[in-house]
Structures are given as structure tokens and as C-alpha cells.
Design a protein around this motif. Structure first.
Motif, PDB file in Angstrom:
ATOM      1  N   ILE A   8      10.610   3.700   9.959  1.00  0.00           N
ATOM      2  CA  ILE A   8       9.984   1.973  10.373  1.00  0.00           C
ATOM      3  C   ILE A   8       8.742   1.907  11.227  1.00  0.00           C
ATOM      4  N   GLU A   9       8.064   0.384  10.216  1.00  0.00           N
ATOM      5  CA  GLU A   9       6.842  -0.680  10.044  1.00  0.00           C
ATOM      6  C   GLU A   9       6.949  -0.536  11.854  1.00  0.00           C
ATOM      7  N   LYS A  10       5.571  -0.851  12.462  1.00  0.00           N
ATOM      8  CA  LYS A  10       5.044  -0.870  13.982  1.00  0.00           C
ATOM      9  C   LYS A  10       5.939  -2.021  14.277  1.00  0.00           C
ATOM     10  N   ASP A  11       6.258  -2.018  16.049  1.00  0.00           N
ATOM     11  CA  ASP A  11       6.641  -3.273  15.990  1.00  0.00           C
ATOM     12  C   ASP A  11       6.006  -4.629  16.028  1.00  0.00           C
ATOM     13  N   GLU A  12       4.395  -4.506  15.534  1.00  0.00           N
ATOM     14  CA  GLU A  12       3.410  -5.979  15.537  1.00  0.00           C
ATOM     15  C   GLU A  12       3.595  -6.156  14.114  1.00  0.00           C
ATOM     16  N   ASP A  13       3.778  -4.916  13.543  1.00  0.00           N
ATOM     17  CA  ASP A  13       3.820  -5.560  12.067  1.00  0.00           C
ATOM     18  C   ASP A  13       5.280  -6.493  11.592  1.00  0.00           C
ATOM     19  N   PHE A  29      14.351  -5.456   9.907  1.00  0.00           N
ATOM     20  CA  PHE A  29      13.896  -4.088   9.661  1.00  0.00           C
ATOM     21  C   PHE A  29      13.903  -2.967   8.547  1.00  0.00           C
ATOM     22  N   GLY A  30      13.613  -2.841   7.872  1.00  0.00           N
ATOM     23  CA  GLY A  30      14.056  -1.590   6.524  1.00  0.00           C
ATOM     24  C   GLY A  30      13.446   0.123   7.652  1.00  0.00           C
ATOM     25  N   ILE A  31      14.262   0.833   7.046  1.00  0.00           N
ATOM     26  CA  ILE A  31      14.049   1.899   7.631  1.00  0.00           C
ATOM     27  C   ILE A  31      14.229   2.594   6.021  1.00  0.00           C
ATOM     28  N   LEU A  32      13.016   3.692   6.085  1.00  0.00           N
ATOM     29  CA  LEU A  32      12.888   4.267   5.090  1.00  0.00           C
ATOM     30  C   LEU A  32      13.335   5.658   4.804  1.00  0.00           C
ATOM     31  N   ILE A  33      14.393   6.050   3.803  1.00  0.00           N
ATOM     32  CA  ILE A  33      15.334   6.793   3.020  1.00  0.00           C
ATOM     33  C   ILE A  33      14.919   7.532   2.193  1.00  0.00           C
ATOM     34  N   PRO A  34      14.700   8.914   2.179  1.00  0.00           N
ATOM     35  CA  PRO A  34      13.866   9.725   1.136  1.00  0.00           C
ATOM     36  C   PRO A  34      15.036  10.065   0.191  1.00  0.00           C
ATOM     37  N   LYS A  35      14.967   9.636  -1.037  1.00  0.00           N
ATOM     38  CA  LYS A  35      16.209  10.061  -2.034  1.00  0.00           C
ATOM     39  C   LYS A  35      16.729  10.927  -1.627  1.00  0.00           C
ATOM     40  N   GLU A  36      16.704  12.295  -1.129  1.00  0.00           N
ATOM     41  CA  GLU A  36      17.757  13.591  -1.373  1.00  0.00           C
ATOM     42  C   GLU A  36      18.497  13.395   0.151  1.00  0.00           C
ATOM     43  N   LYS A  37      18.301  11.932   0.364  1.00  0.00           N
ATOM     44  CA  LYS A  37      19.183  11.857   2.001  1.00  0.00           C
ATOM     45  C   LYS A  37      20.199  10.440   1.936  1.00  0.00           C
ATOM     46  N   GLN A  38      19.984   9.587   0.392  1.00  0.00           N
ATOM     47  CA  GLN A  38      20.349   8.116   0.157  1.00  0.00           C
ATOM     48  C   GLN A  38      21.089   8.501   0.067  1.00  0.00           C
ATOM     49  N   ALA A  39      22.724   9.267  -0.272  1.00  0.00           N
ATOM     50  CA  ALA A  39      23.702   9.439  -0.865  1.00  0.00           C
ATOM     51  C   ALA A  39      24.166   9.902  -0.179  1.00  0.00           C
ATOM     52  N   ALA A  40      23.530  10.256   1.653  1.00  0.00           N
ATOM     53  CA  ALA A  40      24.881  11.222   2.161  1.00  0.00           C
ATOM     54  C   ALA A  40      24.620  10.530   3.438  1.00  0.00           C
ATOM     55  N   ILE A  41      23.191   9.166   3.480  1.00  0.00           N
ATOM     56  CA  ILE A  41      23.356   8.318   4.382  1.00  0.00           C
ATOM     57  C   ILE A  41      24.611   7.448   3.993  1.00  0.00           C
ATOM     58  N   ALA A  42      24.399   6.953   2.695  1.00  0.00           N
ATOM     59  CA  ALA A  42      25.212   6.083   2.516  1.00  0.00           C
ATOM     60  C   ALA A  42      27.625   6.460   2.841  1.00  0.00           C
ATOM     61  N   THR A  43      27.430   7.502   2.380  1.00  0.00           N
ATOM     62  CA  THR A  43      28.699   7.792   2.956  1.00  0.00           C
ATOM     63  C   THR A  43      28.819   7.792   4.500  1.00  0.00           C
ATOM     64  N   PRO A  96       0.728  -1.141   0.065  1.00  0.00           N
ATOM     65  CA  PRO A  96      -0.096   0.068   0.534  1.00  0.00           C
ATOM     66  C   PRO A  96       0.831   1.274   0.280  1.00  0.00           C
ATOM     67  N   ASP A  97       0.863   2.051  -0.698  1.00  0.00           N
ATOM     68  CA  ASP A  97       1.111   3.155  -1.146  1.00  0.00           C
ATOM     69  C   ASP A  97       0.901   4.042  -0.086  1.00  0.00           C
ATOM     70  N   THR A  98       0.923   4.602   1.871  1.00  0.00           N
ATOM     71  CA  THR A  98       0.853   4.675   2.768  1.00  0.00           C
ATOM     72  C   THR A  98       1.855   4.242   3.854  1.00  0.00           C
ATOM     73  N   THR A  99       1.920   5.064   5.204  1.00  0.00           N
ATOM     74  CA  THR A  99       2.783   4.229   6.224  1.00  0.00           C
ATOM     75  C   THR A  99       2.007   4.245   6.716  1.00  0.00           C
ATOM     76  N   GLU A 100       0.606   4.342   6.913  1.00  0.00           N
ATOM     77  CA  GLU A 100      -0.201   4.911   8.393  1.00  0.00           C
ATOM     78  C   GLU A 100      -1.080   2.562   7.704  1.00  0.00           C
ATOM     79  N   ASN A 101      -0.642   2.621   9.188  1.00  0.00           N
ATOM     80  CA  ASN A 101      -1.118   0.770   9.227  1.00  0.00           C
ATOM     81  C   ASN A 101      -1.329  -0.276   8.043  1.00  0.00           C
ATOM     82  N   ARG A 102       0.449   0.144   7.491  1.00  0.00           N
ATOM     83  CA  ARG A 102       1.238  -0.718   5.955  1.00  0.00           C
ATOM     84  C   ARG A 102       1.051  -2.243   6.087  1.00  0.00           C
ATOM     85  N   GLY A 103       1.313  -2.895   6.748  1.00  0.00           N
ATOM     86  CA  GLY A 103       1.773  -4.011   7.070  1.00  0.00           C
ATOM     87  C   GLY A 103       0.421  -4.762   7.149  1.00  0.00           C
ATOM     88  N   LYS A 104      -0.798  -4.298   8.022  1.00  0.00           N
ATOM     89  CA  LYS A 104      -1.988  -4.435   7.954  1.00  0.00           C
ATOM     90  C   LYS A 104      -2.366  -4.425   6.777  1.00  0.00           C
TER      91      LYS A 104
END
Length: 381
Positions: A316-321, A327-341, A129-137
Motif C-alpha cells: 500500500i502506498e505511503k500515507d503522504e503519497d 487507496f489501493g492494495i496490490l494483490i498478487p495474481k495467485e491470491k486474487q481469486a481467493a481474496i475475491a471469494t 514506475p515499475d517499483t514499490t519504492e517511492n512509487r508516488g514520488k
């Protein structure tokens, strides 16, 4: 459980939070592999019984781990091989469909793509689903809704390989029973670190590569096949999967019938005198630790870091889901290069899968590893 780093030979300068990529070998497992290499130096010491003894040990240990009958377990070289056995015996019709989840690992997608193409059947890919609200459910609900009277197979993992979303296998099994569909599970990113009970979930096939959460070597895996495959035809015709193959003097007395149970699906040359001893030691250790305890360890270790990273605005998805070991951390495109470094500077090993940074700790990780990860995020924020 205390940190188990001493059982491994990891470089302490690095934070290896990347078991979902590839697990490090245990010291004991490496030692067992070296013994196997030494034994291969003198093949006169390898007896006919050696072709079967380690295989039986692996099946026994794995049956304990997943609570299954030993006879329903066999050795495979890869997930794609294990899935190919199912596809080979799938009587898929033109008006039927196969359900998979979106962004699934390719080895559990390509076989179904090919099957549907050959039968002119429908492949239903259930996207996240294209949402972060109850995504796993919501994702689980979409999967259940997609299963209908024409569904032949539902194929997915227990936890999503890229972001750790947990799939409700009990509910999916129930829905499969209602429409008489097969439940085929790729357990590579869960078995060994997340509790799984065959008697509860009742998969028709459970296929696992050993080099991740089973802490085993590469190029070896384990498969479980349920009763619906008892009379199925394997894709490979080899000597060791035929009845009475233990009798080397009678191998030219060719047999029509196979070894009992799932061994008809085993790969040729599965009596690997180097890899099998490694896997045996790894399975023994995983059983000692127990997947439930591994989940608890990873959850408690990562909880403070997850809270801080979420406070920085990362999803980050809720613990129960989601799982605790992956687990995954959603990284915005504009921060991906900086995070990788930042990760490289702080010597942190994780994986990027799509837009998610996949973090996959194990019991060899400690607070120092977690702090390296946090320093990388703090430097970007």
C-alpha cells in the motif's frame, strides 16, 4: 467526527468500502428527489424561475466547496462532456503534445487520444514506475519531466482513480505556467472528500461527475472553466445557455451571445427537477462535513487495518503519497481469486482495478466494516 452511518440507508450486514465506485444517497437527498418526482406530477406548479433557481443554488454551493467564482461553474451530464468542451476549443498543432498519466480513467483519456489523432500530435502517457519504492514520488517526477515547451495540455486527476496516488498539482501547475500549457483536472475521485482550492491550484478546467464523492445522483456533474475559456465556443447550442433565456416570452428573439461565464458550456435540459434537488442536499452535507475532516476520519478509521494488511506482505502506498479516502492494495495474481471469494463470504464491497484492490471508505463506515475487510484478508493468509 463520529460515524455518519445513520444519515444513510445502507445494509448493515455489508461493509460498503466502495464509494469510489458509487456513493450511496443520503436520506435527505433521497427525500429531496422524491419531492422532485411529486412536483413533476403537476407541471402547472413548475414556473420559469424553477428552471434557474436550483442551478444557481448548486453553483453557489459548489463555489464554496472549491473556493471559486460562481460564474465559472456550470452543469454537465458527464466527465466526457466536460472534457469535450475543452477539446472542441483546443488549437492543437502537429508538433505539440498532450500529457496524461498511465491507467487513467477512460473519460479523461479518449478525448485527448482523439484530439492528438486528429491533429497528428503526440499523446504522452506517463506510466507508473515499475517499483514499490517511492512509487508516488517517482511518478510525479516522471510527469513533471514529461512536460516540455511543446506541451499543450496536462490532463489528470488529483488522486489516481485506481490506487489513490496523489498528484502534486501545485508543482504541475507551476510547470504548466512555465511552458504555457493548460491544466485540465478530472476531480471525480477527489472533489468532496479531498480539499481542493481553485485559487491555489488554478486549474484551467475542473470537471467532476457527482455520483461519487459529491454523494450525488448518476448522470449529473459540475464543471469549472477558467478565464482561458471565456470566449470559447460550446459544443452544444441550446436555448438556456443564451443571454436572457430567463425571459420565456422572448425566447424567439434569438441571441448571438451566451449567458455570462461558464454557463455557455452547460448541457441542455440541465434544469433537472429531480436530480438537482438531490445534488443540492448532497452538497450541503459535504460542506457541513468538510473534505479535510472526511480525510481525517478515513485516515484514522483505516490506519490500524492498513498496518495489519501491510504486515501480511501486501503493498500500500505511503500515507503522504496517497489519499486517505481512496487507496489501493496490490494483490498478487495467485491470491486474487481467493481474496475475491473471501470478500464475498465476508460481505465486503470494494473494487478491483488492475492489480489493485481499491478500498474507498467514507464517514458512513465504522470499525465493524473494517473488521469485515480484515477477516477476509486473514482468511486468505
Amino acid at each position: 467526527m463520529k460515524c455518519q452511518k445513520s444519515k444513510f440507508l445502507l445494509n448493515k450486514k455489508y461493509a460498503y468500502l466502495n464509494c469510489a465506485y458509487m456513493a450511496p444517497l443520503l436520506k435527505k437527498a433521497e427525500k429531496a428527489g422524491r419531492k422532485g418526482i411529486a412536483k413533476k406530477r403537476q407541471p402547472n406548479l413548475i414556473s420559469p424561475d424553477d428552471f434557474f433557481h436550483d442551478l444557481d443554488t448548486i453553483k453557489l454551493l459548489y463555489s464554496q466547496l472549491i473556493n471559486a467564482e460562481k460564474e465559472r461553474i456550470t452543469m454537465i451530464p458527464s466527465v466526457s462532456y466536460g472534457m469535450a468542451q475543452v477539446v472542441h476549443n483546443l488549437d492543437l498543432l502537429k508538433d505539440e503534445n498532450i500529457v496524461v498519466c498511465g491507467d487513467q480513467f477512460p473519460s479523461n483519456v479518449y478525448p485527448w487520444m482523439t484530439a492528438c489523432k486528429n491533429a497528428d500530435a503526440e499523446l504522452k502517457i506517463i506510466e507508473v514506475p515499475d517499483t514499490t519504492e517511492n512509487r508516488g514520488k517517482q511518478w510525479n517526477e516522471k510527469i513533471l519531466e514529461a512536460i516540455d515547451q511543446k506541451t499543450k495540455v496536462i490532463a489528470l486527476g488529483h488522486t489516481h482513480w485506481a490506487d489513490g496516488t496523489l498528484f502534486d498539482l501545485m508543482a504541475i501547475r507551476k510547470r504548466c505556467d512555465e511552458v504555457d500549457a493548460l491544466l485540465i483536472i478530472d476531480g471525480t475521485q477527489s472533489i468532496g472528500a479531498l480539499p481542493f482550492d481553485v485559487q491555489e491550484i488554478k486549474p484551467d478546467a475542473l470537471v467532476v461527475a457527482a455520483y461519487k464523492w459529491l454523494l450525488g445522483p448518476y448522470s449529473i456533474g459540475i464543471a469549472y472553466y477558467g478565464e482561458k475559456f471565456d470566449q470559447a465556443e460550446p459544443i452544444e447550442q441550446n436555448w438556456i445557455n443564451r443571454r436572457d433565456s430567463e425571459d420565456f416570452t422572448g425566447l424567439v428573439n434569438y441571441k448571438d451571445d451566451y449567458q455570462p461565464g461558464a454557463d455557455r458550456f452547460g448541457v441542455g435540459e440541465k434544469s433537472n427537477f429531480i436530480l438537482n434537488p438531490i445534488l443540492i442536499e448532497s452538497l450541503k452535507q459535504v460542506i457541513r462535513w468538510q473534505p479535510a475532516e472526511i480525510q481525517t476520519y478515513c485516515s484514522e478509521l483505516m490506519a490500524p487495518a492498513i498496518e495489519e494488511i501491510q504486515s501480511m506482505g501486501y503493498y500500500i502506498e505511503k500515507d503522504e503519497d496517497r489519499s486517505a479516502h481512496l487507496f489501493g492494495i496490490l494483490i498478487p495474481k495467485e491470491k486474487q481469486a481467493a481474496i475475491a471469494t473471501a470478500l464475498k463470504v465476508n460481505k465486503v464491497s470494494v473494487s478491483m482495478r488492475g492489480s489493485f484492490m481499491r478500498v474507498s471508505p467514507h464517514v458512513y463506515n465504522d470499525e465493524r466494516d473494517v473488521n469485515k475487510l480484515l477477516r477476509a484478508f486473514r482468511s486468505v493468509c
